[in-house]
Write a protein that holds these residues in place. Structure first.
Motif, PDB file in Angstrom:
ATOM      1  N   SER A 169     -18.695 -14.605 -25.592  1.00  0.00           N
ATOM      2  CA  SER A 169     -18.155 -13.257 -25.402  1.00  0.00           C
ATOM      3  C   SER A 169     -18.427 -12.375 -26.609  1.00  0.00           C
ATOM      4  O   SER A 169     -18.422 -12.842 -27.746  1.00  0.00           O
ATOM      5  CB  SER A 169     -16.648 -13.325 -25.158  1.00  0.00           C
ATOM      6  N   MET A 170     -18.633 -11.096 -26.319  1.00  0.00           N
ATOM      7  CA  MET A 170     -18.805 -10.094 -27.358  1.00  0.00           C
ATOM      8  C   MET A 170     -17.633  -9.113 -27.300  1.00  0.00           C
ATOM      9  O   MET A 170     -17.070  -8.868 -26.234  1.00  0.00           O
ATOM     10  CB  MET A 170     -20.119  -9.344 -27.167  1.00  0.00           C
ATOM     11  N   CYS A 171     -17.282  -8.557 -28.447  1.00  0.00           N
ATOM     12  CA  CYS A 171     -16.180  -7.604 -28.529  1.00  0.00           C
ATOM     13  C   CYS A 171     -16.725  -6.180 -28.501  1.00  0.00           C
ATOM     14  O   CYS A 171     -17.790  -5.900 -29.062  1.00  0.00           O
ATOM     15  CB  CYS A 171     -15.393  -7.838 -29.816  1.00  0.00           C
ATOM     16  N   VAL A 172     -15.986  -5.286 -27.854  1.00  0.00           N
ATOM     17  CA  VAL A 172     -16.406  -3.889 -27.805  1.00  0.00           C
ATOM     18  C   VAL A 172     -16.269  -3.219 -29.170  1.00  0.00           C
ATOM     19  O   VAL A 172     -16.941  -2.239 -29.463  1.00  0.00           O
ATOM     20  CB  VAL A 172     -15.583  -3.123 -26.751  1.00  0.00           C
ATOM     21  N   ALA A 173     -15.413  -3.777 -30.035  1.00  0.00           N
ATOM     22  CA  ALA A 173     -15.174  -3.201 -31.349  1.00  0.00           C
ATOM     23  C   ALA A 173     -16.064  -3.864 -32.400  1.00  0.00           C
ATOM     24  O   ALA A 173     -16.518  -4.990 -32.226  1.00  0.00           O
ATOM     25  CB  ALA A 173     -13.707  -3.351 -31.746  1.00  0.00           C
ATOM     26  N   TYR A 174     -16.277  -3.197 -33.493  1.00  0.00           N
ATOM     27  CA  TYR A 174     -17.133  -3.707 -34.567  1.00  0.00           C
ATOM     28  C   TYR A 174     -16.510  -4.952 -35.177  1.00  0.00           C
ATOM     29  O   TYR A 174     -15.401  -4.904 -35.716  1.00  0.00           O
ATOM     30  CB  TYR A 174     -17.326  -2.631 -35.644  1.00  0.00           C
ATOM     31  N   SER A 175     -17.219  -6.068 -35.083  1.00  0.00           N
ATOM     32  CA  SER A 175     -16.765  -7.345 -35.638  1.00  0.00           C
ATOM     33  C   SER A 175     -15.346  -7.705 -35.207  1.00  0.00           C
ATOM     34  O   SER A 175     -14.598  -8.323 -35.962  1.00  0.00           O
ATOM     35  CB  SER A 175     -16.865  -7.328 -37.165  1.00  0.00           C
ATOM     36  N   GLY A 176     -14.976  -7.316 -34.004  1.00  0.00           N
ATOM     37  CA  GLY A 176     -13.680  -7.717 -33.465  1.00  0.00           C
ATOM     38  C   GLY A 176     -12.492  -6.941 -33.995  1.00  0.00           C
ATOM     39  O   GLY A 176     -11.345  -7.283 -33.702  1.00  0.00           O
ATOM     40  N   ARG A 177     -12.734  -5.894 -34.755  1.00  0.00           N
ATOM     41  CA  ARG A 177     -11.613  -5.147 -35.343  1.00  0.00           C
ATOM     42  C   ARG A 177     -11.154  -4.062 -34.371  1.00  0.00           C
ATOM     43  O   ARG A 177     -11.556  -2.910 -34.458  1.00  0.00           O
ATOM     44  CB  ARG A 177     -12.020  -4.553 -36.682  1.00  0.00           C
ATOM     45  N   CYS A 178     -10.285  -4.461 -33.449  1.00  0.00           N
ATOM     46  CA  CYS A 178      -9.876  -3.582 -32.350  1.00  0.00           C
ATOM     47  C   CYS A 178      -8.369  -3.356 -32.385  1.00  0.00           C
ATOM     48  O   CYS A 178      -7.600  -4.273 -32.667  1.00  0.00           O
ATOM     49  CB  CYS A 178     -10.279  -4.230 -31.023  1.00  0.00           C
ATOM     50  N   LEU A 179      -7.944  -2.128 -32.078  1.00  0.00           N
ATOM     51  CA  LEU A 179      -6.522  -1.792 -32.051  1.00  0.00           C
ATOM     52  C   LEU A 179      -6.027  -1.446 -30.648  1.00  0.00           C
ATOM     53  O   LEU A 179      -4.854  -1.108 -30.476  1.00  0.00           O
ATOM     54  CB  LEU A 179      -6.249  -0.607 -32.989  1.00  0.00           C
ATOM     55  N   ILE A 180      -6.900  -1.525 -29.637  1.00  0.00           N
ATOM     56  CA  ILE A 180      -6.494  -1.097 -28.290  1.00  0.00           C
ATOM     57  C   ILE A 180      -5.336  -1.935 -27.781  1.00  0.00           C
ATOM     58  O   ILE A 180      -4.333  -1.411 -27.280  1.00  0.00           O
ATOM     59  CB  ILE A 180      -7.682  -1.178 -27.311  1.00  0.00           C
ATOM     60  N   SER A 181      -5.451  -3.251 -27.887  1.00  0.00           N
ATOM     61  CA  SER A 181      -4.405  -4.138 -27.399  1.00  0.00           C
ATOM     62  C   SER A 181      -3.089  -3.906 -28.141  1.00  0.00           C
ATOM     63  O   SER A 181      -2.018  -3.862 -27.538  1.00  0.00           O
ATOM     64  CB  SER A 181      -4.855  -5.595 -27.566  1.00  0.00           C
ATOM     65  N   ASN A 182      -3.185  -3.735 -29.446  1.00  0.00           N
ATOM     66  CA  ASN A 182      -1.983  -3.503 -30.255  1.00  0.00           C
ATOM     67  C   ASN A 182      -1.313  -2.188 -29.874  1.00  0.00           C
ATOM     68  O   ASN A 182      -0.092  -2.099 -29.745  1.00  0.00           O
ATOM     69  CB  ASN A 182      -2.369  -3.490 -31.737  1.00  0.00           C
ATOM     70  N   TYR A 183      -2.112  -1.163 -29.661  1.00  0.00           N
ATOM     71  CA  TYR A 183      -1.594   0.166 -29.334  1.00  0.00           C
ATOM     72  C   TYR A 183      -0.936   0.179 -27.963  1.00  0.00           C
ATOM     73  O   TYR A 183       0.150   0.737 -27.775  1.00  0.00           O
ATOM     74  CB  TYR A 183      -2.727   1.187 -29.387  1.00  0.00           C
TER      75      TYR A 183
ATOM     76  N   HIS B 172     -15.327 -21.438 -45.445  1.00  0.00           N
ATOM     77  CA  HIS B 172     -16.288 -20.630 -44.705  1.00  0.00           C
ATOM     78  C   HIS B 172     -15.680 -19.250 -44.474  1.00  0.00           C
ATOM     79  O   HIS B 172     -14.490 -19.138 -44.167  1.00  0.00           O
ATOM     80  CB  HIS B 172     -16.625 -21.270 -43.361  1.00  0.00           C
ATOM     81  N   LEU B 173     -16.482 -18.218 -44.595  1.00  0.00           N
ATOM     82  CA  LEU B 173     -16.005 -16.849 -44.402  1.00  0.00           C
ATOM     83  C   LEU B 173     -16.282 -16.410 -42.979  1.00  0.00           C
ATOM     84  O   LEU B 173     -17.424 -16.411 -42.524  1.00  0.00           O
ATOM     85  CB  LEU B 173     -16.677 -15.898 -45.393  1.00  0.00           C
ATOM     86  N   SER B 174     -15.232 -16.018 -42.256  1.00  0.00           N
ATOM     87  CA  SER B 174     -15.316 -15.667 -40.839  1.00  0.00           C
ATOM     88  C   SER B 174     -16.159 -14.420 -40.599  1.00  0.00           C
ATOM     89  O   SER B 174     -16.296 -13.549 -41.467  1.00  0.00           O
ATOM     90  CB  SER B 174     -13.905 -15.439 -40.291  1.00  0.00           C
ATOM     91  N   THR B 175     -16.667 -14.320 -39.376  1.00  0.00           N
ATOM     92  CA  THR B 175     -17.366 -13.096 -38.956  1.00  0.00           C
ATOM     93  C   THR B 175     -16.443 -11.891 -39.002  1.00  0.00           C
ATOM     94  O   THR B 175     -16.913 -10.753 -39.052  1.00  0.00           O
ATOM     95  CB  THR B 175     -17.956 -13.275 -37.536  1.00  0.00           C
ATOM     96  N   GLN B 176     -15.112 -12.127 -38.980  1.00  0.00           N
ATOM     97  CA  GLN B 176     -14.144 -11.032 -39.081  1.00  0.00           C
ATOM     98  C   GLN B 176     -14.300 -10.255 -40.385  1.00  0.00           C
ATOM     99  O   GLN B 176     -13.895  -9.100 -40.472  1.00  0.00           O
ATOM    100  CB  GLN B 176     -12.726 -11.585 -38.996  1.00  0.00           C
ATOM    101  N   ALA B 177     -14.871 -10.887 -41.388  1.00  0.00           N
ATOM    102  CA  ALA B 177     -15.089 -10.198 -42.667  1.00  0.00           C
ATOM    103  C   ALA B 177     -16.292  -9.258 -42.609  1.00  0.00           C
ATOM    104  O   ALA B 177     -16.580  -8.560 -43.581  1.00  0.00           O
ATOM    105  CB  ALA B 177     -15.275 -11.224 -43.787  1.00  0.00           C
ATOM    106  N   ASN B 178     -16.984  -9.245 -41.484  1.00  0.00           N
ATOM    107  CA  ASN B 178     -18.158  -8.406 -41.188  1.00  0.00           C
ATOM    108  C   ASN B 178     -19.153  -8.281 -42.352  1.00  0.00           C
ATOM    109  O   ASN B 178     -19.413  -7.203 -42.893  1.00  0.00           O
ATOM    110  CB  ASN B 178     -17.766  -7.029 -40.642  1.00  0.00           C
ATOM    111  N   ILE B 179     -19.740  -9.417 -42.709  1.00  0.00           N
ATOM    112  CA  ILE B 179     -20.748  -9.431 -43.773  1.00  0.00           C
ATOM    113  C   ILE B 179     -22.090  -8.997 -43.202  1.00  0.00           C
ATOM    114  O   ILE B 179     -22.625  -9.625 -42.293  1.00  0.00           O
ATOM    115  CB  ILE B 179     -20.864 -10.830 -44.394  1.00  0.00           C
TER     116      ILE B 179
END
Length: 411
Positions: free
Chosen positions: A169-183, A114-121
């Motif tokens: 829960s929903m993510c503020v970033a597009y399809s969960g691709r967020c760098l705030i926490s990492n930064y 199965h292809l995850s929503t992280q792949a933002n299809i």
């Protein structure tokens, strides 16, 4: 009419069993590697084997998430891990990166992917492409509208399944691709260790006044300028089913037993009611009431109806009006005595609601409380995982959940 699968999160073996007991057709879990919930109680191989058996004995399915974006060092031993999952009997793996697809096809060619929503299809050509690469199911991006989902379904090859998130829960970033926490903290959201920095309370600081904090006012509860609302589609099951999707996914592998039981029960009953009798379908307020009882942020319908601006908050705090206070371990019909595993503080004489699979909520009163460990009467169960007994006139069943509303004090 094709009845879609109700797919539930399972952050632990206990929650897996609860999800199945309350009506889920399938569960998704995290294993020891490459999943996006590093802080959930991810499954050992032994727990996974027990969970697979629990599902398969009841005609249900189990999927394992491997949906990170791996670096080179993450790929070491991935083929052996995937082969191990296949040998255990998992029904599918959920992936986001082409490298894991390639590894799975090599290590376990018969394992469903199965292809995850992280792949933002977000379009039908992408579903066709991934299907041709051996992917059986596509978890569509959360940013799609119902109209777009319907069009994708109409143009997707027969045999390719579509899955959508309907709650959580929903993510503020597009399809969960967020760098705030990492930064900010070096915790990579795309490696399963997100700090949820978007939920923090923020102030403004002017560079020449480093110790002067200026509030950014949002409401009386605080300032949470990136904090998304939660998704809830319980009132729109007919529209979702008509779009032609195969699976309705509930978010929440880090949520508790109360959350899993309540959401699964509500969506199970709503899906069954509509698919079994589309013409006579009537929405039941009790389904919405059930998901309103769990801890949640303000609900909305995500992007399904094209209201893109509803990601922002107008009430920033969690709504926590109810707690799970106990899970029934056993009930003696002769003595009318229930043995309870404590989950939150509860008092002798409290009236609580009972959450039971395939049964409407009902109320009981907890009388004559007894502390099993200390072997003495008590008027409060206030220790974590304390075992206590109470007299209850209405018969209870093993795994019943006791839910207590929080009292609101008037000032």
């Amino acid at each position: 009419m094709k009845k879609p699968e109700v797919l539930a999160p399972a952050g632990s073996l206990e929650r897996l069993k609860i999800a199945i007991d309350f009506g889920a057709d399938a569960v998704y879990i995290g294993g020891g590697r490459l999943n996006l919930r590093a802080f959930s109680d991810n499954f050992t191989n032994e727990e996974m084997a027990e969970g697979i058996k629990y599902c398969h004995d009841r005609g249900k399915r189990l999927y394992v998430t491997m949906n990170v974006f791996p670096r080179n060092h993450d790929l070491k031993g991935v083929e052996e891990y995937i082969k191990g999952l296949y040998d255990l009997g998992v029904d599918a793996i959920i992936v986001a990166d082409p490298s894991i697809v390639a590894a799975a096809k090599e290590a376990a060619p018969n394992l469903e992917i199965h292809l995850s929503t992280q792949a933002n299809i977000t379009n039908w050509r992408a579903t066709k492409f991934w299907y041709e690469q051996g992917v059986k199911r596509i978890v569509l991006a959360r940013e799609l509208t119902l109209k777009e989902i319907t069009e994708i379904n109409e143009n997707t090859p027969e045999g390719c399944e579509l899955e959508v998130f309907v709650h959580g829960s929903m993510c503020v970033a597009y399809s969960g691709r967020c760098l705030i926490s990492n930064y900010m903290l070096g915790r990579d959201a795309n490696k399963g260790i997100c700090s949820n920095a978007c939920r923090y309370k923020y102030y403004l600081v002017e560079e020449t006044r480093p110790n002067e904090y200026y509030p950014v006012i949002e409401d009386d509860n605080g300032t949470y300028i990136m904090n998304s609302k939660d998704l809830c589609m319980i009132e729109h099951i007919p529209e979702i089913v008509k779009s032609g999707v195969h699976s309705l996914k509930i978010e929440g592998r880090m949520k508790n037993e109360f959350y899993v039981a309540s959401t699964v029960k509500a969506y199970r009953e709503a899906v069954d009611a509509y698919c079994d009798n589309p013409e006579g379908y009537e929405f039941k307020q009790e389904w919405l009431d059930a998901v309103l009882k769990i801890s949640h942020r303000q609900y909305h319908t995500g992007f399904f109806f094209g209201k893109m601006g509803e990601q922002t908050y107008d009430v920033s705090s969690y709504v926590r009006d109810y707690d799970i206070v106990g899970i029934v371990q056993s009930y003696d019909e002769e003595t009318k005595e229930a043995t309870i595993l404590q989950k939150n503080r509860v008092f002798e004489g409290d009236e609580v609601e009972v959450l039971r699979a395939h049964t409407p909520y009902f109320n009981v009163k907890l009388n004559e409380m007894f502390d099993v460990e200390k072997k003495q009467k008590t008027d409060v169960a206030n220790r974590a995982h304390m075992i206590f007994k109470v007299k209850v006139d209405t018969p209870l069943k093993e795994k019943d959940m006791l839910i207590k509303g929080k009292k609101v004090l008037e000032l």
